[in-house]
Motif scaffolding. Structure first.
Motif, PDB file in Angstrom:
ATOM      1  N   LEU A  48      45.626  13.529 -12.771  1.00  0.00           N
ATOM      2  CA  LEU A  48      44.292  12.928 -12.788  1.00  0.00           C
ATOM      3  C   LEU A  48      43.395  13.591 -11.750  1.00  0.00           C
ATOM      4  N   ARG A  49      43.946  13.868 -10.557  1.00  0.00           N
ATOM      5  CA  ARG A  49      43.143  14.525  -9.535  1.00  0.00           C
ATOM      6  C   ARG A  49      42.762  15.931  -9.954  1.00  0.00           C
ATOM      7  N   SER A  50      43.690  16.676 -10.578  1.00  0.00           N
ATOM      8  CA  SER A  50      43.348  18.030 -11.017  1.00  0.00           C
ATOM      9  C   SER A  50      42.326  17.968 -12.148  1.00  0.00           C
ATOM     10  N   ALA A  73      34.600  18.581 -12.043  1.00  0.00           N
ATOM     11  CA  ALA A  73      33.606  18.921 -11.021  1.00  0.00           C
ATOM     12  C   ALA A  73      33.217  20.393 -11.130  1.00  0.00           C
ATOM     13  N   PHE A  74      34.201  21.272 -11.334  1.00  0.00           N
ATOM     14  CA  PHE A  74      33.894  22.696 -11.488  1.00  0.00           C
ATOM     15  C   PHE A  74      33.062  22.956 -12.747  1.00  0.00           C
ATOM     16  N   ASN A  79      25.456  23.520 -14.060  1.00  0.00           N
ATOM     17  CA  ASN A  79      24.238  23.515 -13.245  1.00  0.00           C
ATOM     18  C   ASN A  79      23.821  24.934 -12.862  1.00  0.00           C
ATOM     19  N   LEU A  80      24.793  25.767 -12.518  1.00  0.00           N
ATOM     20  CA  LEU A  80      24.466  27.154 -12.176  1.00  0.00           C
ATOM     21  C   LEU A  80      23.905  27.900 -13.385  1.00  0.00           C
ATOM     22  N   ALA A  81      24.487  27.663 -14.549  1.00  0.00           N
ATOM     23  CA  ALA A  81      23.981  28.313 -15.765  1.00  0.00           C
ATOM     24  C   ALA A  81      22.540  27.907 -16.030  1.00  0.00           C
ATOM     25  N   LYS A  82      22.217  26.629 -15.840  1.00  0.00           N
ATOM     26  CA  LYS A  82      20.848  26.149 -16.041  1.00  0.00           C
ATOM     27  C   LYS A  82      19.891  26.820 -15.057  1.00  0.00           C
TER      28      LYS A  82
END
Length: 124
Positions: free
Chosen positions: A92-94, A100-101, A107-110
């Motif tokens: 679950l943590r991974s 998140a990644f 966001n970076l692509a936008k």
């Protein structure tokens, strides 16, 4: 201007400052040797005698026992209950990390799209 030649800071000779050919260094070492000998003779300082060579290191299994695979989760460290982790909780943590990644990548692509469209606009 630098000539890349050594110059002694003690006597300004053409050698490095701590070079044995420097007369100031020779005098300092001689005086230090005399002072040490004097202190030794007065009994204020003692020479250490060389002792036998230390024994070679030998690795014995009992010196470094293997770690056991016992359940250490039930032990409390510094009186703080340790969290019991399972394969599922690690998954679950991974999974959260992957999400998140993905969000960061989106966001970076936008931002890249916005930047390139602005650059194209100003170039035309």
């Amino acid at each position: 201007m630098c000539k890349n030649e050594p110059k002694c800071a003690q006597c300004e000779g053409n050698h490095y400052s701590l070079d044995n050919q420097c007369q100031v260094i020779k005098e300092y070492k001689d005086q230090l040797k005399e002072d040490v000998e004097d202190v030794i003779q007065k009994g204020l300082l003692q020479r250490l005698s060389l002792q036998e060579k230390s024994p070679m290191f030998e690795l014995h299994d009992q010196d470094f026992p293997p770690l056991t695979t016992s359940d250490n989760h039930s032990k409390k460290q510094w009186n703080i209950a340790q969290r019991h982790t399972t394969v599922e909780s690690n998954f679950l943590r991974s999974s959260d990390t992957e999400k998140a990644f993905e969000s960061i990548n989106d966001n970076l692509a936008k931002l890249i799209d916005i930047y390139t469209s602005n650059v194209n606009f100003w170039q035309n």
